[in-house]
Enzyme design. Structure first.
Site, mmCIF file in Angstrom:
data_model
loop_
_atom_site.group_PDB
_atom_site.id
_atom_site.type_symbol
_atom_site.label_atom_id
_atom_site.label_comp_id
_atom_site.label_asym_id
_atom_site.label_seq_id
_atom_site.Cartn_x
_atom_site.Cartn_y
_atom_site.Cartn_z
ATOM 1 N N CYS A 86 31.042 43.707 52.896
ATOM 2 C CA CYS A 86 30.817 42.823 51.878
ATOM 3 C C CYS A 86 29.306 42.878 51.612
ATOM 4 O O CYS A 86 28.797 43.874 51.205
ATOM 5 C CB CYS A 86 31.250 41.287 51.927
ATOM 6 S SG CYS A 86 31.457 40.271 50.624
ATOM 7 N N HIS A 196 36.870 41.829 54.188
ATOM 8 C CA HIS A 196 36.527 41.326 55.679
ATOM 9 C C HIS A 196 37.712 41.596 56.712
ATOM 10 O O HIS A 196 38.260 40.506 56.938
ATOM 11 C CB HIS A 196 36.209 39.797 55.429
ATOM 12 C CG HIS A 196 34.891 39.645 54.682
ATOM 13 N ND1 HIS A 196 33.821 39.374 55.163
ATOM 14 C CD2 HIS A 196 34.786 39.381 53.301
ATOM 15 C CE1 HIS A 196 32.930 38.993 54.211
ATOM 16 N NE2 HIS A 196 33.567 39.007 53.131
ATOM 17 N N GLU A 198 37.303 41.195 59.756
ATOM 18 C CA GLU A 198 36.894 40.336 60.898
ATOM 19 C C GLU A 198 37.459 39.145 60.625
ATOM 20 O O GLU A 198 37.836 38.313 61.452
ATOM 21 C CB GLU A 198 35.419 40.211 60.988
ATOM 22 C CG GLU A 198 34.812 39.109 59.950
ATOM 23 C CD GLU A 198 34.213 39.973 58.759
ATOM 24 O OE1 GLU A 198 33.615 39.391 57.862
ATOM 25 O OE2 GLU A 198 35.021 41.116 58.633
#
Length: 221
Positions: A86, A196, A198
């Site tokens: 990002c 994302h 994660e």
């Protein structure tokens, strides 16, 4: 696997990334403040998401001039793996480590939702755990995620198989050219992506789709 996460004023996904890396690798990453001049000796350096310096000027533009970036560029050019997610993707383009630029979303609004990603190149150190053509779910949260490159640059990265992830058909949330969601540098050791991974690595997140990216790099080490 040893890893480090660079933190800037305005980073807000560094702790998410820190947690994901520790969860999957079993080793605590090192936090590196942006004013430091030298990165530790690690296998992976992550530039996390957020709004570094409040996204003033252009997203990632000020952070790309931080002291730690000089060593990040040197490490990347020597072959160390670098992941930018990002705002991290934006910083890597502003620093010249990745081609192209991230512009305002086509709808000029902040987008926060799950999207579908297609893995179009699984021959990188970040993506070999995916099947080529595999469609998987991943969250996005950005205002400036519209990937753009001029015709010559776009042709070069497409011909060189530097596009790793695309938004699956009909799910492009920001207007990115060629549905591009993630690319590598020509050498393949630097990956930038807007979604994302994660935030989708354990059951409490509602899925494990993003874990494949991290599992892949862990297996390689």
């Amino acid at each position: 696997m040893k890893s480090a996460v660079i933190v800037f004023p305005g980073s807000n996904r560094d702790r998410d990334m820190f947690h994901a890396l520790e969860l999957i690798t079993g080793s605590r990453p090192q936090h590196v403040w942006h004013t430091e001049s030298t990165l530790p000796d690690v296998d992976l350096v992550v530039v996390p998401g957020g709004f570094s310096y409040g996204d003033y000027l252009r997203s990632g533009a000020i952070a790309a001039r931080s002291p730690i970036l000089k060593d990040l560029v040197a490490k990347a050019n020597s072959g160390v793996a670098v992941l930018g997610v990002c705002n991290g993707f934006q910083i890597l383009t502003e620093a010249g480590l990745l081609p192209g630029a991230l512009m305002r979303n086509a709808g000029l609004t902040f987008v926060c939702k799950d999207v579908l990603m297609e893995t179009v190149n699984n021959a990188t150190r970040f993506s070999s755990k995916f099947q080529k053509g595999q469609v998987w779910r991943c969250p996005v949260a950005h205002h400036d995620g519209n990937y753009f490159a001029d015709t010559e640059t776009l042709s070069a990265i497409e011909d060189n198989n530097q596009v790793v992830f695309r938004y699956a058909e009909g799910t492009n949330p920001n207007g990115s050219i060629n549905n591009i969601a993630g690319i590598t540098n020509a050498a393949g050791n630097v990956l930038g992506m807007m979604p994302h991974p994660e935030n989708l690595v354990e059951p409490l997140h509602g899925g494990l789709d993003g874990r494949l990216l991290f599992d892949d790099f862990l297996v390689a080490h």
